[in-house]
Motif scaffolding. Structure first.
Motif, PDB file in Angstrom:
ATOM      1  N   VAL A 139       0.858  -1.186   0.000  1.00 44.49           N
ATOM      2  CA  VAL A 139       0.000   0.000   0.000  1.00 44.49           C
ATOM      3  C   VAL A 139       0.893   1.234   0.000  1.00 44.49           C
ATOM      4  CG1 VAL A 139      -1.749   1.314   1.259  1.00 44.49           C
ATOM      5  CG2 VAL A 139      -1.853  -1.190   1.208  1.00 44.49           C
ATOM      6  N   ARG A 140       0.564   2.179  -0.874  1.00 44.79           N
ATOM      7  CA  ARG A 140       1.288   3.454  -0.919  1.00 44.79           C
ATOM      8  C   ARG A 140       0.452   4.517  -0.226  1.00 44.79           C
ATOM      9  NH1 ARG A 140       4.044   4.997  -6.345  1.00 44.79           N
ATOM     10  NH2 ARG A 140       5.424   3.415  -5.422  1.00 44.79           N
ATOM     11  N   VAL A 141       1.088   5.226   0.704  1.00 40.65           N
ATOM     12  CA  VAL A 141       0.436   6.321   1.422  1.00 40.65           C
ATOM     13  C   VAL A 141       1.089   7.620   0.959  1.00 40.65           C
ATOM     14  CG1 VAL A 141      -0.222   7.228   3.665  1.00 40.65           C
ATOM     15  CG2 VAL A 141       0.146   4.769   3.388  1.00 40.65           C
ATOM     16  N   ARG A 142       0.262   8.534   0.485  1.00 40.37           N
ATOM     17  CA  ARG A 142       0.783   9.816  -0.019  1.00 40.37           C
ATOM     18  C   ARG A 142       0.086  10.952   0.720  1.00 40.37           C
ATOM     19  NH1 ARG A 142      -0.170  13.780  -3.898  1.00 40.37           N
ATOM     20  NH2 ARG A 142       1.708  14.554  -4.940  1.00 40.37           N
ATOM     21  N   LEU A 143       0.883  11.741   1.424  1.00 36.19           N
ATOM     22  CA  LEU A 143       0.369  12.847   2.228  1.00 36.19           C
ATOM     23  C   LEU A 143       0.739  14.180   1.591  1.00 36.19           C
ATOM     24  CD1 LEU A 143      -0.815  14.116   4.864  1.00 36.19           C
ATOM     25  CD2 LEU A 143       1.494  13.920   5.825  1.00 36.19           C
ATOM     26  N   ASP A 144      -0.268  14.972   1.299  1.00 34.39           N
ATOM     27  CA  ASP A 144      -0.070  16.360   0.876  1.00 34.39           C
ATOM     28  C   ASP A 144      -0.607  17.233   2.006  1.00 34.39           C
ATOM     29  OD1 ASP A 144       0.110  18.841  -0.256  1.00 34.39           O
ATOM     30  OD2 ASP A 144      -1.024  18.364  -2.068  1.00 34.39           O
ATOM     31  N   TRP A 145       0.272  17.585   2.939  1.00 34.75           N
ATOM     32  CA  TRP A 145      -0.169  18.282   4.143  1.00 34.75           C
ATOM     33  C   TRP A 145      -0.737  19.650   3.798  1.00 34.75           C
ATOM     34  CZ3 TRP A 145       0.148  22.503   7.239  1.00 34.75           C
ATOM     35  CH2 TRP A 145      -0.204  22.370   8.593  1.00 34.75           C
ATOM     36  N   ASP A 146      -0.020  20.402   2.965  1.00 31.48           N
ATOM     37  CA  ASP A 146      -0.491  21.745   2.616  1.00 31.48           C
ATOM     38  C   ASP A 146      -1.778  21.688   1.793  1.00 31.48           C
ATOM     39  OD1 ASP A 146       1.815  23.236   3.729  1.00 31.48           O
ATOM     40  OD2 ASP A 146       2.917  22.102   2.222  1.00 31.48           O
ATOM     41  N   GLY A 147      -1.896  20.675   0.930  1.00 32.76           N
ATOM     42  CA  GLY A 147      -3.101  20.548   0.118  1.00 32.76           C
ATOM     43  C   GLY A 147      -4.252  19.876   0.834  1.00 32.76           C
ATOM     44  N   GLY A 148      -4.024  19.397   2.067  1.00 28.87           N
ATOM     45  CA  GLY A 148      -5.088  18.783   2.833  1.00 28.87           C
ATOM     46  C   GLY A 148      -5.592  17.484   2.235  1.00 28.87           C
ATOM     47  N   MET A 149      -4.672  16.607   1.797  1.00 28.25           N
ATOM     48  CA  MET A 149      -5.094  15.379   1.145  1.00 28.25           C
ATOM     49  C   MET A 149      -4.209  14.230   1.605  1.00 28.25           C
ATOM     50  SD  MET A 149      -5.619  14.613  -2.918  1.00 28.25           S
ATOM     51  CE  MET A 149      -3.882  14.849  -3.299  1.00 28.25           C
ATOM     52  N   LEU A 150      -4.849  13.106   1.940  1.00 29.23           N
ATOM     53  CA  LEU A 150      -4.155  11.870   2.277  1.00 29.23           C
ATOM     54  C   LEU A 150      -4.708  10.784   1.365  1.00 29.23           C
ATOM     55  CD1 LEU A 150      -2.199  10.331   4.182  1.00 29.23           C
ATOM     56  CD2 LEU A 150      -4.193   9.796   5.593  1.00 29.23           C
TER      57      LEU A 150
END
Length: 451
Positions: A361-372
């Motif tokens: 499983v790949r987890v991709r966090l865009d903290w500034d964009g508010g997306m997980l």
């Protein structure tokens, strides 16, 4: 109550002559020194024994009790105080034992960490020794090759020199013989033909030089670049201090698995209940927290049939039970009882193909964009996306209750980009006659994970 002293003289019935009866000492602890009365009362306000006259005179309005009754109450109060002190002493002993346990655990952990560190450095040292040996061997082989080339050329040149010396010697012998006339002229053509060497001249340039630049050019960088193939890189590492006592984190801090109760070890090796550690859930977070930027990591989940992955807020409670949903500070997906779910409120079933089983499983966090975002690493298929305006630092979160399996972070390939921060000459400060204009340039190497 009045006191009457007995008459002076020997005590009646006394066998010893010369012994006389004396009144009690005025400073006796059982009698009042001022009124010579027994201390039959006790002032609770001043916590001192009194006679009846003192109680009436100087302790009016105070809480005064009979001594025997006050003694019973004071003993009971002392027992209560002693019990409180015993409880406090037990608590301090427990804290002392906890500190001692923590010290032993830190000592064992430091020793184990030192051993693993030495092992890892030994691998690097071994790689460097092998790389050094290989490069020195390549240098020696080139040296031998160049040496053979030079020796072969010298052999050919020596053969030519020897041939020329022989011709020169023959011609000089003919010249010194003093021959002239018709016979000399008849042999002149043959003599001249023997001096002909096709106008060949040896070159003064010796080309077979060792390519020093090939062996020393950017040597440390070249070795470092090659070393990345043996140095696994994971974008996040697990923090053993946060792992539940039932979880064991690998020495490389890239995997975690449930420890069977029978193999948890003696008490001195069990983990302390530090504030960072999760309890009672079998979970762990990464050492790195993110409060900006885009971050991505892959997790191997094929070995376990019960897992939870995502991110946890820094404010998530770790020493008590919590609910796994975004309102509680968790954004995760999970596999429970053979069913994939997104832990929303309420949870949502992830409808995957019946034949499809997630291995990575790949987890991709865009903290500034508010997306997980969660994806299937093998197929790049989208699994689920949380959208949330993050307001605090979040940490990669891993949970497993499957005995025998493990959650493992996967190493990623690296891209190496080379840049320059060269400053033009016209932007530098003009130097005086006694100074040298210095312009600095450096090579910046950025290591970026492949996403």
């Amino acid at each position: 109550m009045s006191y009457q002293a007995p008459p002076h003289g020997p005590l009646p019935g006394s066998e010893a002559e010369g012994l006389v009866w004396l009144p009690p000492s005025l400073d006796s602890p059982e009698r009042c020194g001022e009124h010579e009365e027994s201390l039959s009362m006790f002032c609770l306000d001043d916590l001192e024994p009194l006679c009846k006259r003192c109680a009436a005179a100087s302790h009016a309005g105070h809480r005064v009790y009979l001594s025997n009754e006050a003694a019973i109450d004071c003993k009971e109060e002392l027992r209560t105080s002693v019990n409180g002190l015993n409880k406090k002493m037990i608590h301090f002993k427990q804290v002392s034992q906890t500190c001692e346990h923590t010290s032993k655990y830190n000592q064992a952990s430091a020793k184990l960490t030192e051993e693993h560190m030495k092992t890892e450095f030994e691998k690097l040292h071994q790689f460097l020794r092998e790389e050094e040996a290989a490069r020195l061997l390549a240098l020696r082989e080139e040296q031998e090759e160049k040496k053979r080339a030079v020796e072969e050329r010298m052999d050919r040149i020596n053969q030519v020199i020897k041939s020329l010396e022989g011709k020169i010697q023959l011609i000089e012998e003919e010249l010194n013989a003093g021959g002239n006339g018709v016979q000399f002229l008849q042999e002149y053509r043959d003599k001249m033909n023997s001096t002909w060497t096709r106008n060949w001249k040896p070159k003064n340039i010796c080309r077979p030089l060792i390519d020093v630049a090939k062996h020393l050019g950017n040597l440390r960088y070249a070795v470092w670049e090659k070393m990345k193939h043996i140095a696994a890189y994971t974008p996040v590492t697990l923090d053993p201090r946060t792992a539940c006592q039932s979880l064991r984190v690998s020495p490389r801090l890239d995997s975690a698995q449930i420890i069977p109760v029978a193999s948890q070890g003696p008490e001195e090796t069990t983990v302390p209940a530090n504030p960072e550690r999760f309890h009672p859930y079998s979970c762990v977070v990464a050492a790195e927290g993110f409060s900006t930027g885009v971050h991505c990591w892959d997790v191997e989940v094929s070995d376990t049939n019960n897992w939870t992955l995502g991110v946890a807020a820094r404010s998530l409670s770790r020493r008590e039970e919590f609910e796994a949903f975004p309102e509680g500070g968790l954004w995760c997906i999970s596999l429970r009882d053979g069913e994939y779910r997104a832990l929303t409120t309420p949870s949502e079933i992830l409808h995957l193909d019946d034949s499809r089983h997630l291995n990575r499983v790949r987890v991709r966090l865009d903290w500034d964009g508010g997306m997980l975002e969660f994806m299937d690493t093998d197929t790049n298929a989208h699994l689920f996306t949380f959208r949330h305006c993050f307001a605090e630092k979040v940490y990669p979160y891993f949970e497993s209750i499957s005995v025998g399996g493990s959650l493992a972070l996967l190493a990623q390939n690296l891209n190496i980009s080379v840049g320059s921060n060269y400053a033009p000459v016209e932007d530098t400060v003009i130097a005086t006659e006694d100074q040298v204009v210095k312009s600095e340039s450096s090579i910046e190497k950025k290591v970026l994970p492949l996403q």
